[in-house]
Design an enzyme around this catalytic site. Structure first.
Site, mmCIF file in Angstrom:
data_model
loop_
_atom_site.group_PDB
_atom_site.id
_atom_site.type_symbol
_atom_site.label_atom_id
_atom_site.label_comp_id
_atom_site.label_asym_id
_atom_site.label_seq_id
_atom_site.Cartn_x
_atom_site.Cartn_y
_atom_site.Cartn_z
ATOM 1 N N HIS A 65 0.698 -1.131 0.007
ATOM 2 C CA HIS A 65 -0.026 -0.066 -0.013
ATOM 3 C C HIS A 65 0.911 1.105 0.214
ATOM 4 O O HIS A 65 2.015 1.154 0.427
ATOM 5 C CB HIS A 65 -0.848 0.005 1.316
ATOM 6 C CG HIS A 65 -0.160 0.019 2.440
ATOM 7 N ND1 HIS A 65 0.106 -1.226 3.107
ATOM 8 C CD2 HIS A 65 0.320 0.773 3.405
ATOM 9 C CE1 HIS A 65 0.892 -1.140 4.403
ATOM 10 N NE2 HIS A 65 0.892 0.131 4.566
ATOM 11 N N CYS A 229 2.193 3.211 11.780
ATOM 12 C CA CYS A 229 2.767 2.531 10.775
ATOM 13 C C CYS A 229 3.339 3.699 9.859
ATOM 14 O O CYS A 229 2.668 4.843 9.695
ATOM 15 C CB CYS A 229 2.303 1.623 10.036
ATOM 16 S SG CYS A 229 1.244 1.788 8.830
#
Length: 710
Positions: A65, A229
């Site tokens: 992603h 993250c």
């Protein structure tokens, strides 16, 4: 708003064998579906994210992603591999691959849906249904939440709820709703055996007594957690879901704050105060970490929060039983707030140095341009004018020139202290400012110059960081930042700069100045080419700033060599945007409509010495634009040095041409470099043209766009 995923974005027979091939195959579907505008640029962003940390998850899941400027709207593509693809997961290859594409600055609603999908991946029934699905339409419906596992098609589902119904929905781009457990705050997140028992189960008489007569129930163990993250799209929320589920299984109350890509909403301060332990599962710096000081703490990467949450909960409980607590947390220094956990010393050093340079630049622009204007009005002897505080004639242009020069000189005098002070600030936050400024001022006093300020800033930051690690009695903490740290750190930095490192640095600075003064012939040309390469390599980034800071440092004590260096640096920095502007004018068909519009602005940006004007072109096609820009910059820097051009102003572009020595040759050097860069970028882009593909440009443009493939 289009659907996040459609049947066209599903590949149930993904034949790719590597993660790069899988990402390309799924990304091509996004391009065909109009969700991605530049395949190669998007794949470069995916690869950059993958390089930060593998995106493979336990359970056979790969979830590459990224956020990218080449994405038109948040999109999901799904592929199922029969043989499995290695995404770096500990338990082996992934057979379920989700490619998540979010636009840069994507809206909070779609990010909320993406986070909900990430949570769904922790549900075995959901992943099992994806593995058994036979139709792309049903697979897309499962992922969207239109159907759930085992549910007949056509019936509504809440598998992935709309953002406003999601407990973690982000209600505004600035704030992300704090995740809460299924139970209300302050209640046990998982039922105990007693509460889970059927109502008609026989129980001892004592258990049936009124609560007021029974012994109070023991409070549950409470944990607050932070998950984050680098991208803040998937792992952040998966770790939160995993920790909450593990907490329910262990009878522990877990409240998670997800610090995702759209911001975050702080946990209730009362929840933090009442917590018995803290878990940090993160790969970026925890924001406002000092809130959790003084509690048992487990600090791990975000994937540990996904893969072994029960172990983390058990570990923090053991620390609480042993009475282990974290020390006072120091707020992250400004340039460390977005740092990756695995950043090495070299990366952090670069960020600290760039902090100092970025704060120094406004002083450079203000002071340097005032001095340049003074020279333009009063001539190069204006530096010998008496103080305007003692002698000023309102009708005399020389007095006004002297005024400008003396104001500019005062501003320029702050360069080294500001550089040192804000390097220390980047390392140690506000406590670093005082010793940093003191060290920088001492560097000026002992003629250590630019290099002395740089070393003073690093020493000041290191001293303050060392002091902050010393255990301090609570009674003294209030005066530490105001009295103790400035006093001790300034004394140490002053001692080191005056008596230890100052004189060697001053000698090195003098040697560098003398070397620049004596530069002639081939040596000067080589230096000019090198500076040109540095200015054009990252287009306003760290290497560019290093070359610029080197040139500006020489202006503090100007000589013929340092003035030539300043001229070469500014000339080379003007080339990239001017070259892109020229290329879009000459061969507009090789560029997108947006790039052609950017090209118009690039004329002005390049002429003003704003190298960043070429960044949109480099971001879209770095392998062709950056080498072309570097070649032109090297040519311009070398020619400027060869022609003996000089420059007393640190900024201004073509607007300070009257202050340039050999102005016509200087403009010729810029024109030559611009022509070289423009020709190279046109050549490289022309080589990749394909006759059968055209960009999706507006018909009103009147010309076809060529879509290219690297």
């Amino acid at each position: 708003m289009s659907e996040l995923i459609t049947a066209e974005l599903v590949d149930l027979d993904l034949s790719a064998e590597t993660k790069d091939a899988a990402a390309r195959s799924l990304a091509e579907r996004m391009v065909a579906h109009g969700r991605v505008t530049d395949l190669e640029g998007f794949l470069a962003d995916v690869a950059a994210r993958e390089a930060q940390m593998p995106t493979g998850l336990d359970g056979g899941i790969g979830i590459p992603h990224c956020r990218s400027t080449h994405v038109t709207e948040p999109t999901l593509a799904f592929g199922r591999s029969a043989s499995g693809i290695d995404f770096g997961a500990p338990d082996g290859p992934a057979d379920l691959i989700f490619l998540i594409a979010a636009p840069a600055g994507g809206d909070a609603d779609h990010l909320s849906i993406l986070s909900t999908l990430a949570r769904s991946l922790m549900d075995e029934s959901f992943t099992g249904a994806l593995r058994s699905a036979t139709e792309p339409e049903r697979t897309a419906a499962l992922i969207r939440g239109d159907e759930t596992a085992g549910e007949p098609a056509g019936e509504p589902s809440a598998q992935i709820p709309v953002p406003e119904k999601d407990a973690r929905a982000e209600k505004a781009p600035e704030a992300e709703e704090a995740p809460v457990p299924d139970a209300s705050p302050g209640t046990t997140a998982a039922p105990t055996e007693a509460t889970a028992a059927p109502a008609d189960t026989t129980a001892p008489a004592a258990a049936a007594e009124a609560p007021s007569e029974a012994a109070p129930a023991a409070a549950p163990f409470r944990i607050v957690a932070i998950t984050s993250c680098p991208t803040g799209i998937a792992h952040t929320y998966m770790a939160a879901e995993s920790l909450e589920k593990a907490g329910q299984a262990a009878g522990v109350e877990v409240s998670v704050e997800t610090q995702g890509s759209a911001g975050f909403k702080r946990l209730d301060p009362q929840l933090v105060r009442d917590a018995d332990g803290v878990i940090f599962a993160h790969d970026v710096e925890v924001r406002e970490k000092e809130r959790f000081a003084g509690k048992p703490t487990v600090d791990v990467g975000v994937k540990a929060g996904i893969n072994r949450p029960a172990e983390l909960i058990a570990e923090v409980r053991q620390k609480a039983e042993r009475g282990e607590v974290s020390g006072p947390a120091r707020a992250a220094a400004p340039m460390d707030k977005d740092a990756e956990t695995g950043d090495g010393f070299a990366t952090r050093l670069r960020k600290w140095l760039m902090t100092g340079v970025s704060y120094m630049v406004p002083f450079v622009a203000a002071g340097g341009l005032l001095i340049a204007l003074a020279f333009a009005i009063g001539g190069y002897t204006i530096n010998k004018a008496p103080s305007v505080a003692e002698h000023f004639v309102w009708t005399d242009s020389t007095s006004w020139a002297a005024l400008l020069f003396q104001i500019g000189s005062v501003a320029f005098g702050f360069l080294v202290p500001v550089l040192a002070g804000f390097i220390a600030y980047g390392m140690a936050d506000r406590p670093g400012l005082v010793p940093g400024f003191v060290g920088g001022a001492i560097a000026l006093t002992i003629n250590a110059g630019f290099l002395g300020g740089l070393i003073a800033g690093l020493i000041a930051g290191a001293v303050v960081m060392t002091i902050q690690r010393v255990a301090i009695p609570p009674v003294l903490r209030g005066i530490m930042p105001v009295v103790v740290i400035p006093l001790i750190s300034s004394a140490i930095v002053g001692f080191l700069m005056f008596l230890v490192v100052g004189k060697p640095i001053a000698a090195l600075q003098k040697g560098l100045t003398d070397w620049l003064s004596g530069l002639t012939g081939a040596n000067a040309i080589i230096l000019g080419a090198l500076l040109g390469l540095m200015m054009c390599f990252d287009l306003g980034g760290p290497l560019n700033k290093v070359a610029y800071a080197f040139a500006v440092g020489g202006l503090a004590n100007p000589n013929e060599g340092s003035l030539k260096v300043m001229a070469a640096v500014m000339a080379a920095g003007m080339v990239p945007p001017l070259a892109m502007a020229l290329a879009t004018t000459v061969r507009g068909r090789l560029f997108t409509k947006a790039e052609r519009e950017n090209g118009k602005a690039a004329w002005v940006l390049g002429a003003s010495f704003i190298t960043e004007g070429a960044i949109p072109f480099a971001a879209a096609d770095p392998l062709r634009v950056i080498p072309s820009a570097m070649a032109g910059g090297a040519v311009t820097g070398a020619l400027s040095m060869m022609f003996g051009c000089t420059l007393r102003a640190p900024h201004g572009g073509i607007f300070v041409v009257p202050l340039i020595g050999q102005p016509f040759l200087y403009l010729l050097a810029i024109a030559a470099g611009t022509g070289v860069s423009a020709a190279l970028v046109i050549l490289l882009k022309g080589l990749r043209r394909t006759p059968h593909t055209r960009a999706a440009d507006s018909p009103a443009d009147g010309e076809a766009e060529v879509t290219v493939a690297a």
